[in-house]
Structure formats: structure tokens, C-alpha cells
Design a protein around this motif. Structure first.
Motif, mmCIF file in Angstrom:
data_model
loop_
_atom_site.group_PDB
_atom_site.id
_atom_site.type_symbol
_atom_site.label_atom_id
_atom_site.label_comp_id
_atom_site.label_asym_id
_atom_site.label_seq_id
_atom_site.Cartn_x
_atom_site.Cartn_y
_atom_site.Cartn_z
ATOM 1 N N ALA A 77 0.847 -1.197 0.000
ATOM 2 C CA ALA A 77 0.000 0.000 0.000
ATOM 3 C C ALA A 77 0.880 1.244 0.000
ATOM 4 N N HIS A 112 -5.282 1.499 1.959
ATOM 5 C CA HIS A 112 -4.974 0.097 1.681
ATOM 6 C C HIS A 112 -5.476 -0.326 0.301
ATOM 7 N N SER A 191 -4.825 -6.642 6.771
ATOM 8 C CA SER A 191 -6.257 -6.417 6.537
ATOM 9 C C SER A 191 -6.878 -7.632 5.853
ATOM 10 N N TYR A 206 -9.079 1.911 7.346
ATOM 11 C CA TYR A 206 -8.149 2.097 8.465
ATOM 12 C C TYR A 206 -8.587 1.381 9.746
ATOM 13 N N ASN A 214 -8.870 -4.122 9.011
ATOM 14 C CA ASN A 214 -7.470 -3.823 9.306
ATOM 15 C C ASN A 214 -7.108 -4.216 10.742
ATOM 16 N N ASP A 216 -4.559 -6.030 11.826
ATOM 17 C CA ASP A 216 -3.128 -5.931 12.127
ATOM 18 C C ASP A 216 -2.698 -6.895 13.227
ATOM 19 N N ASP A 241 -2.816 -5.112 2.660
ATOM 20 C CA ASP A 241 -1.981 -4.596 3.747
ATOM 21 C C ASP A 241 -0.984 -5.657 4.190
ATOM 22 N N HIS A 243 2.156 -7.578 5.461
ATOM 23 C CA HIS A 243 3.221 -7.282 6.415
ATOM 24 C C HIS A 243 4.235 -8.423 6.413
ATOM 25 N N LYS A 254 3.098 1.841 10.881
ATOM 26 C CA LYS A 254 3.421 0.897 9.820
ATOM 27 C C LYS A 254 4.183 -0.302 10.374
ATOM 28 N N GLU A 257 5.942 -3.152 5.574
ATOM 29 C CA GLU A 257 4.868 -3.209 4.576
ATOM 30 C C GLU A 257 5.414 -3.791 3.272
ATOM 31 N N ASP A 337 -4.741 2.989 14.452
ATOM 32 C CA ASP A 337 -5.654 3.029 13.306
ATOM 33 C C ASP A 337 -7.051 3.527 13.670
#
Length: 357
Positions: A77, A112, A191, A206, A214, A216, A241, A243, A254, A257, A337
Motif C-alpha cells: 500500500a 490500503h 487487513s 483504516y 485492518n 493488524d 496490507d 506485512h 506501519k 509493509e 488506526d
């Protein structure tokens, strides 16, 4: 998403009783008992992604049935211009990313790039979508991290912007953070979510919510399973998204990413009325809670774990609450977020009889 939309969504969920799908439940027609289904592919193109939102009105990019397996390509992203400005050679920018940034103009409030949505034929509001994460593959040998003023856990300490490229050693599975510093890689999708209730309209990608999105959650690596309540016909699942690695909290906004390729199997559980997402790893049960208040996110995650212990492990509410205090760990999933994330982790090893079967 404003507070009115939030309250409307919660009111819809309150119509169903709070209960969880059995964490090990499989329907009699489960694909685990049959021949492995063929793997369908969904590549990331300007025609197959959305940018920055989840929406019950979003047109599906792929239609599948419960039990089907899909391999999804997802992209980092970020714009090519920012990656190159941070030092990434232009030749390493994926052509798909250039095309999407140039051609996709219908964007939401988030950033995203989400591949999908996928329409699961059997899924209807009130059901639960089980997402088995079969594989997560790093797609490029680099990642980036960045922070911006006014965001993150320490906005007053870092009132400026920084971005850096972190090379990835795909053979050794480490991020080459700096001389003498290597970060072990555990790739996962930040996400993964379904459409929110249609009364919510288009919501930002977000903040995580009742539709997951999202989250995470760094525990969502290959071999884990995510359970998401369905709010719209077809569920409308999207992922992105990517990671390569992340710490709990994701404090500067972040992770490492990057672009990923994921393989998912989708199974619909009818009429389960799950209120909040949950997950299962090979060794743990996970309950999630999201809210603007960290205290309320803690309450939601803990309450979900209590309800699980009552409905699935048949404890009294008093005993469930006590067990949470002595055996469940609360982790701050992310702080940055909008909605804070908390996940409660319960080891499966506690349940001796179930483990020995």
C-alpha cells in the motif's frame, strides 16, 4: 465511519444472540473430509482491487462457493513515487502497482490496496465466514516503513515524516533492518475483512471493526484460521496490507509493509450470529475486540473470551472469568488506526482431555 454508523451496525448485531462458532467445528460436508478443491486465482489489477474502503455495495471481483480455495495477489500500500523517493530502484516497483495507482480513481478514505471483494455464494447476514489461511508468500524482496506527523503512538515526539526501505532476505526470512540488526519475518495480512452492514455505507479501511478489516494481528500467519461475522450477502471478503513482520502495537503506524500472495479456503457456517471476529491457531484460541477506547477494546476481547469458555467449553461465567485472569494473555494488537485493537490469547494446552483425544 461516524458514531451514528457505528451505533447502527451494533444495533443490527444486537438482534442476534452473542455466540461463537465452535473453534474446531467442521460441517459434515467439510472440504477437509473430501478431495482438495481446485485453487482459483485472483490477481491484483485495476479491475480487481478497491482502495481504502469496505462497502456492502462494492461489486464482487470473483464468485465462489463455500469450501473453495483462492490464491490472492496483494500489493504493498504505497505509491511508486514514494517508494522510489525512499530509494527503491524503479525496476523493482511491480507493474501491477503502477497500473493500479494510475488507473483506479474511485478511492475511499483509507490507503490500503485490497484485492477483492470475493462473493461466497452461501454466505448471508447472520452467518460466519471461516477463512483458513493456508499459505502466505512474500512476493518481493523489499518492504518499507514510514511514520508521519500527527500519527502513531508518539506523535509529539516525532512531528515530522520519515520513510525507509528495508530489504528482505527471502531465503533466510529476515529483514535487513541495519548492520547487525535482522528482523525475523512472519508474513501476514494486516487487513482481511468482509463488507460491513449496508446501513454503514462505505467505511474506511483504516479502523478494524465488526467486519474485521485492518486488524493488524501478527498471529494471523499461515496455518491459522479467522472467523468473521457476515453482514452482507456473499460476505464480500477482501485482503491486503501485507506485512513481512510487525510488533504488537504497530506503534509508528506501519509494519514492514510489502506485497504478499495468500492462499485462503472459505467455509460458511450458517446462522451462528458471531458479534466480533475471532481466530484459532494450531496452539491457541484468540478473541478480538476493537474500540476507540483501549479500555473498551480490552473489555470486548475479554468478554468474547468469557463467552467462548461458557458456550464452547461449558464453564460457568464465574469460572470463565477466573480462568481468563489466570491463563489468558491480553495483547495490544495495534494502537494507531483509530480503533484500538486487543486480542485475548488462550492456550489450547489447558484443555487436557480435548488435547488427548
Amino acid at each position: 465511519m461516524n458514531k451514528t454508523q457505528f451505533r447502527k451496525g451494533v444495533a443490527l448485531l444486537a438482534l442476534g444472540a452473542l455466540s461463537w462458532v465452535g473453534l474446531s467445528a467442521r460441517s459434515p460436508q467439510s472440504p477437509a473430509r473430501a478431495a482438495a478443491p481446485p485453487v482459483q486465482q485472483l490477481l491484483a489489477t485495476p479491475q480487481t482491487v478497491t482502495i481504502g474502503y469496505y462497502d456492502a455495495a462494492a461489486p464482487p471481483k470473483l464468485r465462489i462457493k463455500s469450501g473453495d480455495v483462492v490464491q490472492m495477489q496483494t500489493l504493498v500500500a504505497c505509491t511508486p513515487a514514494l517508494l522510489e523517493e525512499a530509494g527503491l530502484p524503479p525496476a523493482q516497483v511491480q507493474p501491477e502497482l503502477r497500473a493500479i495507482i494510475q488507473q483506479v480513481t474511485d478511492k475511499g478514505p483509507g490507503i490500503h490496496i485490497l484485492t477483492g471483494p470475493i462473493y461466497v455464494e452461501e454466505a448471508q447476514p447472520g452467518d460466519v465466514l471461516e477463512v483458513r489461511i493456508q499459505a502466505v508468500k512474500l512476493a518481493v524482496p523489499y518492504s518499507y516503513n514510514a511514520f508521519t506527523p500527527g500519527h502513531g503512538a508518539l506523535p509529539n515526539d516525532f512531528p515530522y515524516a520519515r520513510m525507509r526501505i528495508v530489504p528482505l532476505d527471502l531465503k533466510r526470512l529476515v529483514g535487513l533492518f541495519a548492520p547487525g540488526i535482522e528482523v525475523p519475518l512472519r508474513p501476514f495480512f494486516g487487513s482481511m475483512g468482509v463488507a460491513p452492514p449496508d446501513v454503514s455505507g462505505r467505511i474506511s479501511s483504516y479502523p478494524p471493526w465488526i467486519n474485521a478489516g485492518n486488524i493488524d494481528n501478527k498471529e494471523m500467519v499461515a496455518g491459522t484460521t479467522l472467523f468473521i461475522p457476515v453482514h452482507a450477502p456473499g460476505a464480500l471478503f477482501s485482503a491486503g496490507d501485507g506485512h513481512a513482520a510487525q510488533g504488537d502495537g504497530e506503534v509508528d503506524l506501519k509494519a514492514l509493509e510489502t506485497s504478499l500472495v495468500g492462499t485462503f479456503q472459505f467455509i460458511v457456517h450458517k446462522g451462528q450470529h458471531l458479534n466480533w471476529p475471532r481466530a484459532e491457531t494450531p496452539t491457541e484460541y484468540i478473541a478480538m475486540g476493537f474500540d476507540n477506547s483501549l479500555d473498551e477494546a480490552v473489555s470486548l476481547a475479554t468478554r468474547n473470551m468469557v463467552d467462548f469458555l461458557v458456550t464452547e467449553k461449558h464453564l460457568s461465567r464465574d469460572d470463565a472469568y477466573v480462568l481468563c485472569s489466570v491463563a489468558v494473555d491480553l495483547h495490544v494488537t495495534q494502537l494507531v488506526d483509530g480503533s484500538k485493537g486487543v486480542h485475548a490469547i488462550l492456550p489450547k494446552s489447558l484443555f487436557i482431555a480435548a488435547t488427548r483425544k
